[in-house]
Design a protein around this motif. Structure first.
Motif, PDB file in Angstrom:
ATOM      1  N   ALA A 195       0.902  -1.311  -0.026  1.00 19.70           N
ATOM      2  CA  ALA A 195      -0.064   0.013   0.034  1.00 19.70           C
ATOM      3  C   ALA A 195       0.936   1.156   0.020  1.00 19.70           C
ATOM      4  O   ALA A 195       1.717   1.498   0.859  1.00 19.70           O
ATOM      5  CB  ALA A 195      -0.756   0.154   1.417  1.00 19.70           C
ATOM      6  N   ILE A 196       0.638   2.267  -0.725  1.00 19.47           N
ATOM      7  CA  ILE A 196       1.204   3.505  -0.800  1.00 19.47           C
ATOM      8  C   ILE A 196       0.287   4.656  -0.366  1.00 19.47           C
ATOM      9  O   ILE A 196      -0.865   4.779  -0.934  1.00 19.47           O
ATOM     10  CB  ILE A 196       1.586   3.869  -2.297  1.00 19.47           C
ATOM     11  CG1 ILE A 196       2.955   2.788  -2.613  1.00 19.47           C
ATOM     12  CG2 ILE A 196       2.174   5.062  -2.536  1.00 19.47           C
ATOM     13  CD1 ILE A 196       3.377   2.833  -4.039  1.00 19.47           C
ATOM     14  N   LEU A 197       1.014   5.466   0.009  1.00 22.13           N
ATOM     15  CA  LEU A 197       0.248   6.625   0.749  1.00 22.13           C
ATOM     16  C   LEU A 197       0.659   7.799  -0.231  1.00 22.13           C
ATOM     17  O   LEU A 197       1.778   8.090  -0.525  1.00 22.13           O
ATOM     18  CB  LEU A 197       0.862   7.190   2.268  1.00 22.13           C
ATOM     19  CG  LEU A 197       0.288   8.448   2.845  1.00 22.13           C
ATOM     20  CD1 LEU A 197      -1.307   8.359   2.704  1.00 22.13           C
ATOM     21  CD2 LEU A 197       0.851   9.004   4.055  1.00 22.13           C
ATOM     22  N   ARG A 198      -0.312   8.652  -0.998  1.00 28.52           N
ATOM     23  CA  ARG A 198      -0.267   9.227  -1.822  1.00 28.52           C
ATOM     24  C   ARG A 198      -0.536  10.831  -1.224  1.00 28.52           C
ATOM     25  O   ARG A 198      -1.625  11.556  -1.393  1.00 28.52           O
ATOM     26  CB  ARG A 198      -1.389   9.343  -3.153  1.00 28.52           C
ATOM     27  CG  ARG A 198      -1.062   8.024  -3.696  1.00 28.52           C
ATOM     28  CD  ARG A 198      -2.227   7.757  -4.694  1.00 28.52           C
ATOM     29  NE  ARG A 198      -2.412   8.983  -5.448  1.00 28.52           N
ATOM     30  CZ  ARG A 198      -3.447   8.979  -6.387  1.00 28.52           C
ATOM     31  NH1 ARG A 198      -4.332   8.393  -6.571  1.00 28.52           N
ATOM     32  NH2 ARG A 198      -3.209  10.017  -7.163  1.00 28.52           N
ATOM     33  N   SER A 199       0.460  11.111  -0.500  1.00 22.18           N
ATOM     34  CA  SER A 199       0.444  12.547   0.327  1.00 22.18           C
ATOM     35  C   SER A 199       1.811  12.827   0.646  1.00 22.18           C
ATOM     36  O   SER A 199       2.643  12.301   1.131  1.00 22.18           O
ATOM     37  CB  SER A 199      -0.329  12.341   1.715  1.00 22.18           C
ATOM     38  OG  SER A 199      -0.271  13.738   2.376  1.00 22.18           O
ATOM     39  N   ASP A 200       2.069  14.343   0.507  1.00 20.59           N
ATOM     40  CA  ASP A 200       3.304  14.845   0.545  1.00 20.59           C
ATOM     41  C   ASP A 200       4.487  14.055  -0.020  1.00 20.59           C
ATOM     42  O   ASP A 200       5.485  13.807   0.608  1.00 20.59           O
ATOM     43  CB  ASP A 200       3.661  15.120   1.937  1.00 20.59           C
ATOM     44  CG  ASP A 200       2.919  16.292   2.673  1.00 20.59           C
ATOM     45  OD1 ASP A 200       2.830  17.069   2.015  1.00 20.59           O
ATOM     46  OD2 ASP A 200       3.000  16.540   3.693  1.00 20.59           O
ATOM     47  N   LEU A 221      -3.152  -0.689  -3.248  1.00 20.37           N
ATOM     48  CA  LEU A 221      -3.630   0.441  -3.031  1.00 20.37           C
ATOM     49  C   LEU A 221      -2.610   1.594  -3.035  1.00 20.37           C
ATOM     50  O   LEU A 221      -1.667   1.434  -2.382  1.00 20.37           O
ATOM     51  CB  LEU A 221      -4.480   0.259  -1.548  1.00 20.37           C
ATOM     52  CG  LEU A 221      -5.062   1.613  -1.338  1.00 20.37           C
ATOM     53  CD1 LEU A 221      -6.474   1.737  -1.991  1.00 20.37           C
ATOM     54  CD2 LEU A 221      -5.400   1.615   0.357  1.00 20.37           C
ATOM     55  N   ALA A 222      -3.122   2.601  -3.648  1.00 22.71           N
ATOM     56  CA  ALA A 222      -2.406   4.042  -3.575  1.00 22.71           C
ATOM     57  C   ALA A 222      -3.459   5.086  -3.138  1.00 22.71           C
ATOM     58  O   ALA A 222      -4.357   5.205  -4.099  1.00 22.71           O
ATOM     59  CB  ALA A 222      -1.771   4.349  -4.954  1.00 22.71           C
ATOM     60  N   SER A 223      -3.572   5.495  -1.840  1.00 21.78           N
ATOM     61  CA  SER A 223      -4.467   6.333  -1.239  1.00 21.78           C
ATOM     62  C   SER A 223      -3.817   7.490  -0.432  1.00 21.78           C
ATOM     63  O   SER A 223      -2.878   7.541  -0.202  1.00 21.78           O
ATOM     64  CB  SER A 223      -5.243   5.540  -0.277  1.00 21.78           C
ATOM     65  OG  SER A 223      -6.121   6.186   0.145  1.00 21.78           O
ATOM     66  N   ALA A 224      -4.866   8.704  -0.670  1.00 18.57           N
ATOM     67  CA  ALA A 224      -4.392   9.745  -0.033  1.00 18.57           C
ATOM     68  C   ALA A 224      -4.902   9.946   1.342  1.00 18.57           C
ATOM     69  O   ALA A 224      -4.434  10.776   2.400  1.00 18.57           O
ATOM     70  CB  ALA A 224      -5.035  11.072  -0.855  1.00 18.57           C
TER      71      ALA A 224
END
Length: 299
Positions: A195-200, A221-224
């Motif tokens: 899972a990847i965080l799409r923020s900063d 998953l790539a999620s903000a």
């Protein structure tokens, strides 16, 4: 009647997932914490924690109570700060820019405390991506930018002060197979959905770890949303590598996330404030910078 101390002990145990770890963090005896929790459960008439071989886990009632306990603790601290000495002499306006992640995790408590202490300073707030914040600083649209200083573009004429270097670690569910290994490498991680965080720019940083030698994980998953990533990891459906700054051991559903140090050296995520080197900061801006530094250093 519940006491503030009992609320503190309950929140410490819910955060640590172990009575012993909570006692160490509180600098009190384990028996004092255990007795406090038992008294709370007796008073409320329901168990707040489920006892496990490796620690404790919030029951459904405990999850519901935690939300109220956090509000009570925050209100108590705000009440204490509200009667502290104010600096009535500091005036002016400070234009603060914030990156998305840091506005959520650091900014608001500091802003509230600063505004109470300095009621004649007006704060204007902007939330944006790093490149936009850099341009705002250069164009004199903001005075300070709370951001990841590790991601700053070099040679723009910006100054910065890093308050905390936060280690990046692997996040997994409490029963994940990787928790049983003595050492975990990126090659081990690559075998599991990711899972990847799409923020900063976390998405860019998250993919930077992988090479042909380590292999690349399948992106599930790539999620903000950090809570979406946390929940997916806690349910065992994915793993991720994120900074300690955004780590919380419990999901909103009451599931636990564990962290594991990786064999490879992973770059830190550096938290701090940037400003333009072409302009002198006002006394109010310097005081706000100091407030953020003190707060983040104490996290």
């Amino acid at each position: 009647m519940l006491t503030h101390r009992q609320i503190r002990y309950f929140l410490a145990v819910s955060e640590a997932g172990q009575v012993s770890a909570a006692a160490r963090a509180l600098n009190v005896s384990q028996s004092a914490v255990t007795l406090s929790i038992k008294d709370m459960e007796a008073l409320l008439g329901t168990p707040l924690f489920e006892r496990l071989p490796s620690g404790v886990r919030l029951t459904r009632a405990g999850q519901q109570f935690r939300h109220h306990a956090q509000t009570i603790a925050a209100s108590f601290e705000a009440a204490m700060k509200s009667v502290s000495a104010r600096d009535e002499g500091l005036t002016g306006t400070v234009r603060l820019g914030m990156s998305w992640t840091l506005s959520s995790y650091f900014a608001m408590p500091v802003i509230e405390q600063f505004s109470r202490a300095h009621p004649h300073v007006s704060l204007t707030l902007t939330e944006d991506l790093r490149p936009a914040l850099e341009q705002d600083l250069l164009a004199d649209r903001v005075d300070l930018a709370l951001m990841l200083t590790s991601n700053l573009t070099p040679d723009l004429g910006l100054k910065s002060r890093t308050f905390r270097r936060s280690q990046r670690r692997l996040w997994v569910s409490s029963d994940h197979p990787l928790t049983k290994l003595k050492q975990v490498s990126l090659a081990d991680v690559a075998r599991y959905p990711y899972a990847i965080l799409r923020s900063d720019e976390a998405e860019k940083q998250g993919l930077a770890h992988w090479t042909e030698a380590t292999g690349r994980p399948e992106i599930k998953l790539a999620s903000a949303s950090i809570e979406a990533v946390r929940s997916l990891v806690a349910s065992g459906q994915a793993v991720t590598i994120l900074s300690d700054v955004v780590y919380r051991p419990w999901t909103l559903e009451g599931r636990r996330v564990e962290t594991i140090d990786l064999v490879e050296a992973i770059p830190t995520m550096d938290v701090g404030i940037a400003w333009s080197g072409a302009r002198k900061l006002s006394p109010a801006a310097m005081r706000l910078r100091e407030a953020f530094e003190k707060s983040i250093l104490n996290i």
